[in-house]
Scaffold this active site. Sequence first.
Site, PDB file in Angstrom:
ATOM      1  N   GLU A 128      99.183   1.927  46.828  1.00 58.70           N
ATOM      2  CA  GLU A 128      97.976   2.074  46.745  1.00 58.70           C
ATOM      3  C   GLU A 128      97.188   0.966  47.380  1.00 58.70           C
ATOM      4  OE1 GLU A 128      97.113   5.271  46.188  1.00 58.70           O
ATOM      5  OE2 GLU A 128      96.547   4.814  44.325  1.00 58.70           O
ATOM      6  N   THR A 181      88.049   4.425  50.858  1.00 62.30           N
ATOM      7  CA  THR A 181      88.269   3.729  49.893  1.00 62.30           C
ATOM      8  C   THR A 181      87.328   2.467  49.444  1.00 62.30           C
ATOM      9  OG1 THR A 181      89.855   4.924  48.954  1.00 62.30           O
ATOM     10  CG2 THR A 181      89.844   3.623  48.208  1.00 62.30           C
TER      11      THR A 181
HETATM   12  P1  ADP Z   1      92.454   9.135  48.208  1.00 53.52           P
HETATM   13  O1  ADP Z   1      90.824   8.457  47.239  1.00 53.52           O
HETATM   14  O2  ADP Z   1      92.410  10.430  47.954  1.00 53.52           O
HETATM   15  O3  ADP Z   1      93.211   8.823  47.179  1.00 53.52           O
HETATM   16  P2  ADP Z   1      92.492   7.022  49.789  1.00 53.52           P
HETATM   17  O4  ADP Z   1      91.598   6.977  50.306  1.00 53.52           O
HETATM   18  O5  ADP Z   1      92.997   6.301  48.595  1.00 53.52           O
HETATM   19  O6  ADP Z   1      92.639   7.714  49.456  1.00 53.52           O
HETATM   20  O7  ADP Z   1      93.874   6.621  50.502  1.00 53.52           O
HETATM   21  C1  ADP Z   1      93.857   7.370  52.568  1.00 53.52           C
HETATM   22  C2  ADP Z   1      94.592   5.912  52.782  1.00 53.52           C
HETATM   23  O8  ADP Z   1      96.115   6.187  52.636  1.00 53.52           O
HETATM   24  C3  ADP Z   1      93.754   6.629  54.289  1.00 53.52           C
HETATM   25  O9  ADP Z   1      93.870   5.423  54.977  1.00 53.52           O
HETATM   26  C4  ADP Z   1      95.394   6.564  54.877  1.00 53.52           C
HETATM   27  O10 ADP Z   1      95.531   6.553  56.854  1.00 53.52           O
HETATM   28  C5  ADP Z   1      96.377   5.874  54.266  1.00 53.52           C
HETATM   29  N1  ADP Z   1      97.844   6.480  53.973  1.00 53.52           N
HETATM   30  C6  ADP Z   1      98.760   5.758  54.433  1.00 53.52           C
HETATM   31  N2  ADP Z   1      99.845   6.959  53.391  1.00 53.52           N
HETATM   32  C7  ADP Z   1      99.645   8.362  53.522  1.00 53.52           C
HETATM   33  C8  ADP Z   1      99.826   8.844  52.493  1.00 53.52           C
HETATM   34  N3  ADP Z   1     101.609   9.398  52.613  1.00 53.52           N
HETATM   35  N4  ADP Z   1      98.941  10.440  52.336  1.00 53.52           N
HETATM   36  C9  ADP Z   1      97.308   9.713  52.195  1.00 53.52           C
HETATM   37  N5  ADP Z   1      97.582   8.699  52.467  1.00 53.52           N
HETATM   38  C10 ADP Z   1      98.237   7.275  52.877  1.00 53.52           C
END
Ligand code: ADP
Length: 307
Positions: A128, A181
């Site tokens: 995260e 985010t």
């Molecule tokens: P959500 O709110 O849906 O969790 P986030 O914004 O927290 O989405 O996370 C997405 C970010 O994490 C993006 O920038 C993405 O490129 C990065 N990321 C890296 N690896 C992954 C992964 N395996 N799955 C999803 N997002 C990833």
Amino acid sequence: MEEVRVFCPATIANISCGFDVLGVALDSVGDEMVVRKTKETGIRITKLEGQDLPLETNKNVAGVAGLALLEKAEYTGGFEIEIYKKIKAGSGIGSSAASSTGAVWAMNHLLGNPFSKTELVQFAMEGERLASGVAHADNVAPALFGAFTLVRSYTPLDIVPIKNPSELYATVIHPQIEVKTSDSRKILKTTISLENGIKQWGNVGGLVAGLFMEDYDLIGRSLEDHIIEPIRSILIPGFNSIKEETIKSGALGCGISGSGPSIFTFSKGEETAQKVAEAMKKIYKNIGIDFDIHVSKINTQGIKIIN
Ligand code: ADP
């Protein structure tokens, strides 16, 4: 056992009043991952389908969370990971949390479960940190524990699993717009008024009590956010209409899922949850924004093995 295939649930974080501390796991939407032991040490992501995301171990949340576990494990080998994304990155329903928790849960399982769930939360939080710059636990905790969780404290980490009322359903709509985010964190104020604080902790207490007592009216009354929603909702077109119409359709409450742009509602029973979905769809069809929509039971188990 050398290999395991897991379902990694989507999650709703914040849940109106519980910014960075409350979350819940969903049943009908999530990613799949295959994790296998290798003789070579380290972690390799060998396949990633469904989303355009980095394969490099240190740029993918699954790799980063996995390395955090590997550092603490008494194991000289490594792991290969395949990720099948069904949750869109940046949706606000825990796309990054699904990958980081799936990786650490599966590795722990293949190693004979040397780590507790709270330790797994700590490893997954490193994923995260990569995704959003903040090592928050409100998505990874429910993905690992199932149902609702409260992060009572971050230092030391203290996760409280919360009972799930049996008739509770979530309806989540994901408008196809981009809200980063990091951007939706930047616009937040760093101080709150005592007046809003009082309202907010009253609602957090009310929501937790309502969930334990299966008091659906209390759950509904407590789904209020006086601090984050008034600021963040500006980034989500149609938010106020969705809130108004879903409540009219019988939803207990409505709020921003995670940092958005997804919007969630809770309902008592599937029939109401479906009616709420129709009300949500109508609004985005009128505005002309494409969307994904999910009606889901609460996932009480968290990550699970699938065949
Ligand atoms: P959500 O709110 O849906 O969790 P986030 O914004 O927290 O989405 O996370 C997405 C970010 O994490 C993006 O920038 C993405 O490129 C990065 N990321 C890296 N690896 C992954 C992964 N395996 N799955 C999803 N997002 C990833």
